[in-house]
Design a protein around this motif. Structure first.
Motif, mmCIF file in Angstrom:
data_model
loop_
_atom_site.group_PDB
_atom_site.id
_atom_site.type_symbol
_atom_site.label_atom_id
_atom_site.label_comp_id
_atom_site.label_asym_id
_atom_site.label_seq_id
_atom_site.Cartn_x
_atom_site.Cartn_y
_atom_site.Cartn_z
ATOM 1 N N HIS A 272 -9.806 -7.942 -11.720
ATOM 2 C CA HIS A 272 -8.845 -7.899 -10.617
ATOM 3 C C HIS A 272 -9.348 -7.116 -9.406
ATOM 4 N N GLY A 273 -10.580 -6.638 -9.459
ATOM 5 C CA GLY A 273 -11.117 -5.902 -8.330
ATOM 6 C C GLY A 273 -10.395 -4.595 -8.071
ATOM 7 N N LEU A 274 -9.987 -3.926 -9.123
ATOM 8 C CA LEU A 274 -9.245 -2.659 -8.994
ATOM 9 C C LEU A 274 -10.254 -1.515 -9.000
ATOM 10 N N ARG A 275 -10.536 -0.971 -7.839
ATOM 11 C CA ARG A 275 -11.633 -0.014 -7.671
ATOM 12 C C ARG A 275 -11.144 1.426 -7.493
ATOM 13 N N GLY A 276 -9.850 1.652 -7.677
ATOM 14 C CA GLY A 276 -9.316 2.997 -7.559
ATOM 15 C C GLY A 276 -9.565 3.814 -8.811
ATOM 16 N N PRO A 277 -8.926 4.987 -8.930
ATOM 17 C CA PRO A 277 -9.160 5.876 -10.078
ATOM 18 C C PRO A 277 -8.900 5.166 -11.407
ATOM 19 N N SER A 278 -9.893 5.199 -12.273
ATOM 20 C CA SER A 278 -9.801 4.507 -13.558
ATOM 21 C C SER A 278 -10.404 5.377 -14.652
ATOM 22 N N SER A 279 -9.878 5.205 -15.867
ATOM 23 C CA SER A 279 -10.376 6.023 -16.983
ATOM 24 C C SER A 279 -9.872 5.446 -18.288
ATOM 25 N N VAL A 280 -10.253 6.104 -19.393
ATOM 26 C CA VAL A 280 -9.749 5.761 -20.713
ATOM 27 C C VAL A 280 -9.377 7.054 -21.426
ATOM 28 N N VAL A 281 -8.327 6.992 -22.241
ATOM 29 C CA VAL A 281 -7.866 8.134 -23.022
ATOM 30 C C VAL A 281 -8.034 7.801 -24.501
ATOM 31 N N VAL A 282 -8.564 8.729 -25.269
ATOM 32 C CA VAL A 282 -8.736 8.525 -26.708
ATOM 33 C C VAL A 282 -8.015 9.652 -27.434
ATOM 34 N N SER A 283 -6.806 9.375 -27.904
ATOM 35 C CA SER A 283 -6.048 10.353 -28.702
ATOM 36 C C SER A 283 -5.195 9.615 -29.727
ATOM 37 N N ASP A 284 -5.816 8.616 -30.369
ATOM 38 C CA ASP A 284 -5.189 7.820 -31.422
ATOM 39 C C ASP A 284 -3.858 7.251 -30.917
ATOM 40 N N GLN A 285 -2.812 7.274 -31.730
ATOM 41 C CA GLN A 285 -1.562 6.634 -31.344
ATOM 42 C C GLN A 285 -0.904 7.312 -30.144
ATOM 43 N N ALA A 286 -1.183 8.593 -29.925
ATOM 44 C CA ALA A 286 -0.634 9.286 -28.763
ATOM 45 C C ALA A 286 -1.280 8.817 -27.461
ATOM 46 N N GLY A 287 -2.421 8.151 -27.566
ATOM 47 C CA GLY A 287 -3.174 7.795 -26.375
ATOM 48 C C GLY A 287 -2.445 6.894 -25.407
ATOM 49 N N GLY A 288 -1.619 5.988 -25.916
ATOM 50 C CA GLY A 288 -0.913 5.076 -25.020
ATOM 51 C C GLY A 288 0.010 5.793 -24.064
ATOM 52 N N LEU A 289 0.708 6.824 -24.565
ATOM 53 C CA LEU A 289 1.566 7.616 -23.682
ATOM 54 C C LEU A 289 0.727 8.481 -22.746
ATOM 55 N N ASP A 290 -0.368 9.016 -23.264
ATOM 56 C CA ASP A 290 -1.222 9.851 -22.428
ATOM 57 C C ASP A 290 -1.824 9.046 -21.277
ATOM 58 N N ALA A 291 -2.121 7.764 -21.519
ATOM 59 C CA ALA A 291 -2.638 6.909 -20.446
ATOM 60 C C ALA A 291 -1.586 6.698 -19.364
ATOM 61 N N LEU A 292 -0.340 6.492 -19.769
ATOM 62 C CA LEU A 292 0.735 6.336 -18.790
ATOM 63 C C LEU A 292 0.953 7.640 -18.022
ATOM 64 N N ALA A 293 0.818 8.769 -18.707
ATOM 65 C CA ALA A 293 0.953 10.056 -18.032
ATOM 66 C C ALA A 293 -0.166 10.252 -17.016
ATOM 67 N N GLN A 294 -1.363 9.818 -17.374
ATOM 68 C CA GLN A 294 -2.478 9.910 -16.429
ATOM 69 C C GLN A 294 -2.232 9.010 -15.219
ATOM 70 N N ALA A 295 -1.666 7.834 -15.455
ATOM 71 C CA ALA A 295 -1.315 6.954 -14.336
ATOM 72 C C ALA A 295 -0.285 7.617 -13.432
ATOM 73 N N ARG A 296 0.688 8.286 -14.051
ATOM 74 C CA ARG A 296 1.706 9.007 -13.279
ATOM 75 C C ARG A 296 1.055 10.070 -12.390
ATOM 76 N N ARG A 297 0.080 10.787 -12.927
ATOM 77 C CA ARG A 297 -0.607 11.809 -12.133
ATOM 78 C C ARG A 297 -1.342 11.183 -10.943
ATOM 79 N N GLN A 298 -1.989 10.042 -11.188
ATOM 80 C CA GLN A 298 -2.738 9.403 -10.098
ATOM 81 C C GLN A 298 -1.810 8.891 -8.998
ATOM 82 N N ILE A 299 -0.652 8.359 -9.393
ATOM 83 C CA ILE A 299 0.324 7.933 -8.388
ATOM 84 C C ILE A 299 0.763 9.137 -7.557
ATOM 85 N N ARG A 300 1.017 10.245 -8.205
ATOM 86 C CA ARG A 300 1.466 11.440 -7.485
ATOM 87 C C ARG A 300 0.365 12.046 -6.616
ATOM 88 N N LYS A 301 -0.882 11.671 -6.899
ATOM 89 C CA LYS A 301 -2.004 12.124 -6.066
ATOM 90 C C LYS A 301 -2.270 11.197 -4.882
#
Length: 406
Positions: free
Chosen positions: A150-179
Motif C-alpha cells: 500500500h505504499g505506507l512509508r510512515g512509522p512502522s514496526s512489529v511487536v513480539v509479546s505473544d498473545q499480548a502483542g496484538g494489544l501492544d501493537a494497537l497501543a503503539q499505533a495510538r502513540r504514533q497517532i498522538r505524535k
C-alpha cells in the motif's frame, strides 16, 4: 501533540468468518469453528483440535507474484489490511508520503513457510530452498508486506509479546497517532497450524487434549484444561480524529482511550500477577473509573491458575459480578497475537450494535465471582469496553476502547 486516535476501519480474518460482518454474525449466533485439524494429519499428536480458517484461497485476493514469497499468515494479513482500508474508505495512494504506517504483532512468524523450506533443504539440498525464506519466516514480515503493498512509508514496526502483542501493537499505533502520524494500520494475524508449529505449541504445555470440540476450550470452567489454538486475527485502521473529519470518514467505530502493559513478577515472589495492575493503569490512562466500563473481553487462558488470576483482577476492580465478562475466542480458538485485535473488533461492534457476544461451551465455576456471558448474546448499551490479553512469559496488556462521542 495529543491527537485523538479513532478506529475507522476493521479487517477481520477469523475461523468463524472471513470478513467483518460474516464474523460478527457467526459470533452472535454462537457458531464455533473449532474442529479436528485438516491442514496436516494430527492423529499422532495429543492435541488434535484447532480453529482453522476454511474457504480462504489467496489466489482470489492477491496477485500471483506474492504467493510464492509469503506464508499463509502473511496472505491472511494482507487481505485483512486490504479490507480494513476499504472499510475505512482510504485509498493509500492518495495519502501524502510518510503520513501512514503499519504496526503489527507476531507470535511465531511464518512457521509453515519455514517448515516447507526446511523440508526442501533436508530432502533435496540447499539449491531448492526459496530465497524468500530469508524474510517470509520473519516476525516483521506482515508489517513489511502490508507497507510495500500500500505504499505506507510512515512509522512502522512489529511487536513480539505473544498473545499480548496484538494489544501492544494497537497501543503503539495510538502513540504514533498522538505524535502526528495521520493513519496507522495496526493489529495482528497469526497462523501456525502446521506440524512444526504444532510441536512448538505443544512444548508450551497449555494445549487442550481430547477430541470433543464442544468441550475443549473452557475458560473459567471446572473442566478447564488448556486452550485450543486458532489462526487469523484483525487489522484495524487507527486514524487521527482531525484527519478522519477532514476527509469525511464514513465509519468511526470508536476511540483507543487507554492502555497499559505490565510483566508478571518472578514465580514464587509472592507478588500479585501483573494483570491486576494492567487493568488499573489502563483505566487510569483512559481517565475513567470502573463504573464506566460496560464489558470486559477476557484473555480466557483456560488454565485454572491463570483463570483465577484474571477473575481476581476483574473482581478486585469491578466487584463480584460487577461487570459482564465475555470470551468470544471460545469460538475461534486462541489466535495468539491475532486474538486481542479480534476482540477489539468485537468490542467496537458491541459498541456499535448494543450487544455483548457470548462465551460458548463454558459453564462458569462458582469460585470465579464474574458475570460470564454464556449461551446467547446479551443486549446492553455498550459505551466502553476493556480488552485483556496475556502472553506466555509474563506479558500482560489491557486496552480501553470507547464510543467516539464519549
Amino acid at each position: 501533540m495529543n491527537a485523538r486516535p479513532l478506529v475507522t476501519g476493521l479487517g477481520v480474518v477469523a475461523p468463524n468468518g472471513l470478513g467483518l460482518e460474516e464474523y460478527w454474525a457467526a459470533t452472535l449466533a454462537g457458531r464455533s469453528a473449532i474442529g479436528r485439524i485438516t491442514r496436516f494429519d494430527p492423529t499422532d499428536y495429543p492435541s488434535r483440535l484447532a480453529g482453522e480458517i476454511s474457504g480462504f484461497d489467496a489466489r482470489e485476493h492477491l496477485p500471483s507474484r506474492l504467493l510464492p514469497q509469503t506464508d499463509r499468515m502473511t496472505q491472511l494479513a494482507l487481505v485483512g489490511a486490504d479490507w480494513s482500508l476499504t472499510d475505512a474508505g482510504i485509498d493509500a495512494a492518495e495519502l501524502p508520503d510518510y503520513a501512514a504506517g503499519v504496526i503489527t504483532a507476531s507470535h511465531s512468524g511464518g512457521f509453515e513457510f519455514g517448515q516447507n523450506e526446511l523440508k526442501a533443504l533436508w530432502s533435496k539440498g540447499g539449491r531448492y530452498v526459496s530465497a524468500y525464506q530469508s524474510f517470509a519466516w520473519f516476525y516483521a514480515v506482515n508489517s513489511g508486506q502490508i507497507s510495500i503493498r500500500h505504499g505506507l512509508r510512515g512509522p512502522s514496526s512489529v511487536v513480539v509479546s505473544d498473545q499480548a502483542g496484538g494489544l501492544d501493537a494497537l497501543a503503539q499505533a495510538r502513540r504514533q497517532i498522538r505524535k502526528g502520524t495521520s493513519v496507522v494500520v495496526a493489529g495482528a494475524v497469526d497462523a501456525s497450524i502446521c506440524s512444526w508449529g504444532w510441536v512448538a505449541q505443544l512444548a508450551g504445555g497449555r494445549l487442550a487434549t481430547g477430541d470433543d470440540a464442544a468441550r475443549a476450550y473452557l475458560p473459567f470452567d471446572e473442566d478447564a484444561r488448556g486452550h485450543v489454538p486458532g489462526e487469523g486475527g484483525a487489522l484495524l485502521v487507527v486514524e487521527d480524529a482531525e484527519h478522519a473529519r477532514a476527509r469525511g470518514a464514513q465509519n468511526v467505530y470508536g476511540v483507543l482511550a487507554g492502555h497499559a502493559a505490565t510483566m508478571d513478577p518472578r514465580p514464587g515472589s509472592g507478588r500479585a500477577p501483573g494483570i491486576e495492575r494492567a487493568v488499573e493503569e489502563a483505566l487510569r490512562d483512559a481517565g475513567i473509573g470502573p463504573d464506566e466500563v460496560d464489558v470486559v473481553f477476557a484473555d480466557a487462558a483456560a488454565i485454572p491458575e491463570l483463570d483465577r488470576a484474571e477473575a481476581e483482577a476483574i473482581t478486585k476492580t469491578f466487584g463480584p459480578h460487577g461487570v459482564p465478562v465475555t470470551a468470544p475466542k471460545t469460538m475461534t480458538g486462541r489466535l495468539y497475537s491475532g486474538a486481542a485485535p479480534l476482540d477489539v473488533a468485537a468490542a467496537l461492534l458491541s459498541i456499535r450494535d448494543g450487544i455483548i457476544p457470548p462465551t460458548v461451551g463454558s459453564s462458569p465455576n462458582d469460585r470465579y465471582d464474574i458475570d460470564l456471558v454464556i449461551g446467547a448474546p446479551r443486549p446492553a448499551p455498550v459505551r466502553t469496553a476493556l480488552v485483556l490479553a496475556r502472553g506466555q512469559g509474563g506479558f500482560n496488556s489491557a486496552l480501553v476502547v470507547r464510543a467516539a462521542d464519549s
